[in-house]
Design an enzyme around this catalytic site. Structure first.
Site, mmCIF file in Angstrom:
data_model
loop_
_atom_site.group_PDB
_atom_site.id
_atom_site.type_symbol
_atom_site.label_atom_id
_atom_site.label_comp_id
_atom_site.label_asym_id
_atom_site.label_seq_id
_atom_site.Cartn_x
_atom_site.Cartn_y
_atom_site.Cartn_z
ATOM 1 N N GLU A 102 0.849 -1.192 0.000
ATOM 2 C CA GLU A 102 0.000 0.000 0.000
ATOM 3 C C GLU A 102 0.889 1.248 0.000
ATOM 4 O OE1 GLU A 102 -2.510 1.586 -0.675
ATOM 5 O OE2 GLU A 102 -4.105 1.273 0.787
ATOM 6 N N ASP A 103 0.375 2.352 -0.524
ATOM 7 C CA ASP A 103 1.163 3.587 -0.490
ATOM 8 C C ASP A 103 1.169 4.214 0.898
ATOM 9 O OD1 ASP A 103 -1.545 4.266 -0.599
ATOM 10 O OD2 ASP A 103 -1.321 5.813 -2.122
ATOM 11 N N ASP A 106 -3.778 5.267 6.547
ATOM 12 C CA ASP A 106 -4.299 6.478 7.177
ATOM 13 C C ASP A 106 -5.272 6.043 8.296
ATOM 14 O OD1 ASP A 106 -4.849 9.261 7.361
ATOM 15 O OD2 ASP A 106 -6.467 9.127 5.928
ATOM 16 N N PHE A 155 -1.420 15.814 4.667
ATOM 17 C CA PHE A 155 -1.765 15.199 3.385
ATOM 18 C C PHE A 155 -0.554 15.274 2.469
ATOM 19 C CE2 PHE A 155 -3.679 14.468 -0.692
ATOM 20 C CZ PHE A 155 -4.577 13.456 -0.409
ATOM 21 N N ARG A 168 1.213 12.261 -8.866
ATOM 22 C CA ARG A 168 1.699 10.887 -8.660
ATOM 23 C C ARG A 168 3.113 10.695 -9.191
ATOM 24 N NH1 ARG A 168 -2.559 7.592 -7.040
ATOM 25 N NH2 ARG A 168 -4.553 8.012 -8.044
HETATM 26 P P1 IMP Z 1 -7.200 4.542 4.816
HETATM 27 O O1 IMP Z 1 -8.245 3.563 4.385
HETATM 28 O O2 IMP Z 1 -7.824 5.709 5.524
HETATM 29 O O3 IMP Z 1 -6.091 3.943 5.612
HETATM 30 O O4 IMP Z 1 -6.651 5.213 3.544
HETATM 31 C C1 IMP Z 1 -5.764 4.708 2.695
HETATM 32 C C2 IMP Z 1 -5.885 5.423 1.365
HETATM 33 O O5 IMP Z 1 -6.266 6.813 1.513
HETATM 34 C C3 IMP Z 1 -4.547 5.460 0.683
HETATM 35 O O6 IMP Z 1 -4.344 4.320 -0.107
HETATM 36 C C4 IMP Z 1 -4.642 6.721 -0.149
HETATM 37 O O7 IMP Z 1 -5.267 6.443 -1.372
HETATM 38 C C5 IMP Z 1 -5.531 7.632 0.643
HETATM 39 N N1 IMP Z 1 -4.735 8.583 1.437
HETATM 40 C C6 IMP Z 1 -4.697 8.672 2.780
HETATM 41 N N2 IMP Z 1 -3.875 9.654 3.168
HETATM 42 C C7 IMP Z 1 -3.352 10.187 2.027
HETATM 43 C C8 IMP Z 1 -2.403 11.243 1.777
HETATM 44 O O8 IMP Z 1 -1.846 11.899 2.676
HETATM 45 N N3 IMP Z 1 -2.134 11.484 0.467
HETATM 46 C C9 IMP Z 1 -2.694 10.800 -0.563
HETATM 47 N N4 IMP Z 1 -3.575 9.805 -0.356
HETATM 48 C C10 IMP Z 1 -3.907 9.504 0.931
#
Ligand code: IMP
Length: 181
Positions: A102-103, A106, A155, A168
């Site tokens: 995963e990137d 969050d 962010f 990206r």
């Molecule tokens: P989670 O489900 O809240 O853990 O979110 C994960 C996804 O939210 C990541 O794969 C990103 O696509 C997006 N995301 C969360 N924080 C960021 C950020 O700071 N920059 C860009 N994308 C984010």
């Protein structure tokens, strides 16, 4: 030029720092999976593809790659908690050692959803590897097995991560801030 002009970027992690950390993660995976007969590296689209491309080139293991897409309903910079798979894997993962790449983690909702979904397909093992982790933002308990960098609640964009589809392609990671915000 499709880059939004109403934003500004503050560099957080430069390309060299990222590459060094990706190499270290690769070395750790090579050691941890040395006994594995079949590793399936699964990238979460779209954010993970650049990280995954660099990571797999550090691996000296019997790997294959696959991708899936997930989407959460909600606003651009928050997660609503309702997840759906938009693109499924091409191949089964039964009996394989899966590394979910995963990137950024969050709220943890995406990883929780994916682990639950993929576990039903009976992989031999499944672990998670994220380039970035924002633990202060968790809404559900989740600890990735491998983390590149732990970052504050900002962010970020670049190296695969986007804001509204932009940034990206940046070879570094930057904090994104609205110019007037
Ligand atoms: P989670 O489900 O809240 O853990 O979110 C994960 C996804 O939210 C990541 O794969 C990103 O696509 C997006 N995301 C969360 N924080 C960021 C950020 O700071 N920059 C860009 N994308 C984010």
């Amino acid at each position: 030029m499709n880059t939004p002009v109403t934003s500004q970027l503050q560099p957080l992690l430069n390309a060299t720092t990222i590459q060094e950390r990706v190499s270290a993660l690769g070395a750790q995976l090579n050691a941890d999976y040395v006994q594995s007969e079949a590793v399936r590296v699964v990238g979460v689209l779209k954010g993970a593809w650049i990280f995954l491309a660099d990571l797999v080139r550090q691996l000296d293991l019997p790997i294959s790659c696959d991708f899936l897409g997930v989407s959460s309903y909600g606003q651009a910079t928050t997660s609503s908690g309702v997840m759906r798979m938009t693109t499924d894997l091409n191949d089964p993962i039964a009996g394989l050692d899966v590394i979910l790449v995963e990137d950024i983690v969050d709220t943890g909702l995406t990883m929780r959803f994916l682990l639950k979904t993929l576990a039903l397909r009976e992989p031999r093992s499944i672990r998670t590897c994220t380039l970035l982790d924002k633990p202060s933002r968790r809404r559900v308990p989740f600890t990735p097995d491998y983390v590149g960098f732990t970052i504050p609640d900002q962010f970020v964009v670049g190296y695969g991560l986007d804001w509204a589809g932009a940034y990206r392609h940046l070879p570094y990671i930057a904090i994104w801030q609205p110019q007037d915000g």
